[in-house]
Design an enzyme around this catalytic site. Sequence first.
Site, short mmCIF file in Angstrom:
data_model
loop_
_atom_site.label_atom_id
_atom_site.label_comp_id
_atom_site.label_asym_id
_atom_site.label_seq_id
_atom_site.Cartn_x
_atom_site.Cartn_y
_atom_site.Cartn_z
N SER A 13 0.83 -1.21 0.00
CA SER A 13 0.00 0.00 0.00
C SER A 13 0.87 1.26 0.00
O SER A 13 0.49 2.27 -0.59
CB SER A 13 -0.99 0.00 1.16
OG SER A 13 -0.34 0.18 2.40
N ASN A 14 2.03 1.21 0.63
CA ASN A 14 2.94 2.36 0.54
C ASN A 14 3.48 2.50 -0.88
O ASN A 14 3.58 3.62 -1.39
CB ASN A 14 4.10 2.21 1.53
CG ASN A 14 3.76 2.74 2.90
OD1 ASN A 14 3.74 3.95 3.11
ND2 ASN A 14 3.44 1.84 3.82
N LEU A 86 11.35 -6.97 3.70
CA LEU A 86 11.72 -7.68 4.93
C LEU A 86 13.13 -8.26 4.95
O LEU A 86 13.59 -8.69 5.99
CB LEU A 86 10.70 -8.79 5.20
CG LEU A 86 9.25 -8.29 5.37
CD1 LEU A 86 8.33 -9.45 5.72
CD2 LEU A 86 9.16 -7.20 6.42
N LEU A 88 17.22 -8.29 4.81
CA LEU A 88 18.34 -7.39 5.13
C LEU A 88 19.01 -6.94 3.82
O LEU A 88 19.14 -7.73 2.88
CB LEU A 88 19.34 -8.14 6.00
CG LEU A 88 20.40 -7.32 6.71
CD1 LEU A 88 19.76 -6.37 7.72
CD2 LEU A 88 21.38 -8.25 7.43
N ASN A 103 14.54 3.70 3.97
CA ASN A 103 13.53 2.77 4.48
C ASN A 103 12.53 3.51 5.35
O ASN A 103 12.86 4.55 5.93
CB ASN A 103 14.23 1.69 5.33
CG ASN A 103 13.26 0.68 5.92
OD1 ASN A 103 12.35 0.19 5.24
ND2 ASN A 103 13.41 0.37 7.21
N HIS A 105 10.15 2.79 8.74
CA HIS A 105 9.90 1.84 9.82
C HIS A 105 8.66 2.30 10.58
O HIS A 105 8.53 3.49 10.89
CB HIS A 105 11.10 1.77 10.76
CG HIS A 105 10.95 0.70 11.78
ND1 HIS A 105 11.17 -0.63 11.50
CD2 HIS A 105 10.55 0.76 13.07
CE1 HIS A 105 10.91 -1.34 12.59
NE2 HIS A 105 10.53 -0.54 13.55
N ASP A 146 17.40 -1.32 10.65
CA ASP A 146 16.84 -0.13 11.31
C ASP A 146 17.86 0.75 12.02
O ASP A 146 17.54 1.41 13.00
CB ASP A 146 15.76 -0.56 12.34
CG ASP A 146 14.70 -1.43 11.70
OD1 ASP A 146 14.37 -1.17 10.53
OD2 ASP A 146 14.21 -2.35 12.37
N GLU A 175 2.40 7.20 7.34
CA GLU A 175 3.30 6.79 6.25
C GLU A 175 2.85 7.39 4.93
O GLU A 175 3.65 7.95 4.18
CB GLU A 175 3.34 5.26 6.16
CG GLU A 175 3.95 4.64 7.40
CD GLU A 175 4.12 3.13 7.32
OE1 GLU A 175 5.09 2.63 7.90
OE2 GLU A 175 3.28 2.45 6.68
#
Length: 190
Positions: A13-14, A86, A88, A103, A105, A146, A175
Amino acid sequence: MKSLAIFASGRGSNAQNIIRYFRQSKSIRIRLIVSSHEKAGVLDIARNEGIPSLVLDKKEYYGSGESLVKSLTDYQIDGIVLAGFLWLVPTYLIENYPHAIINIHPALLPKYGGKGMYGMHVHEAVWKNKENHTGITIHEVNERYDEGKTLFQATCPLSPQDLPEEIARKVHELEYAHYPRVIEEYFNSQ
Ligand code: GAR
């Protein structure tokens, strides 16, 4: 004109919101969608939007990454936006895109970050701790989950009645409201 790739693992959705925001942009173009999961909803979005997409092979991604880097080069990608991605980010990507991977979060880092802290896991932890507010963090990406430099944070109040689903809804609103604009400012100032 900068060309960006969106990396996403889920429903996207983002990604959809970002694509919509930049549809008419003269400075930023969403050129490629990259997903870690072949059934991810974000791939349907890419199809509907007429944006090329690719699905990562886990071994290759965590190995040499050669075919991913080749695709990014072929599409002349200048920067990478993670939106619910998801996996790394490996060193070879960070070296190929210094200060050009960001990113989002769904919490106020450094709280509720790190491995395993994604999506509803984050909102459930916030709920269990009875936090009276939460928010979003947009940050540069480095080799650790993160931990890159924070570029932007926004907060929203929570009430004691808010269940994890409602917390997720509030965070998604933040967001949608902020991520496209922060992407625009970040990549246009480089
Ligand atoms: C978003 O809330 C994003 O912040 C989060 O996943 C969701 C993806 O939703 N990302 C993480 O948790 C990364 N650690 P979407 O697929 O609907 O955009």
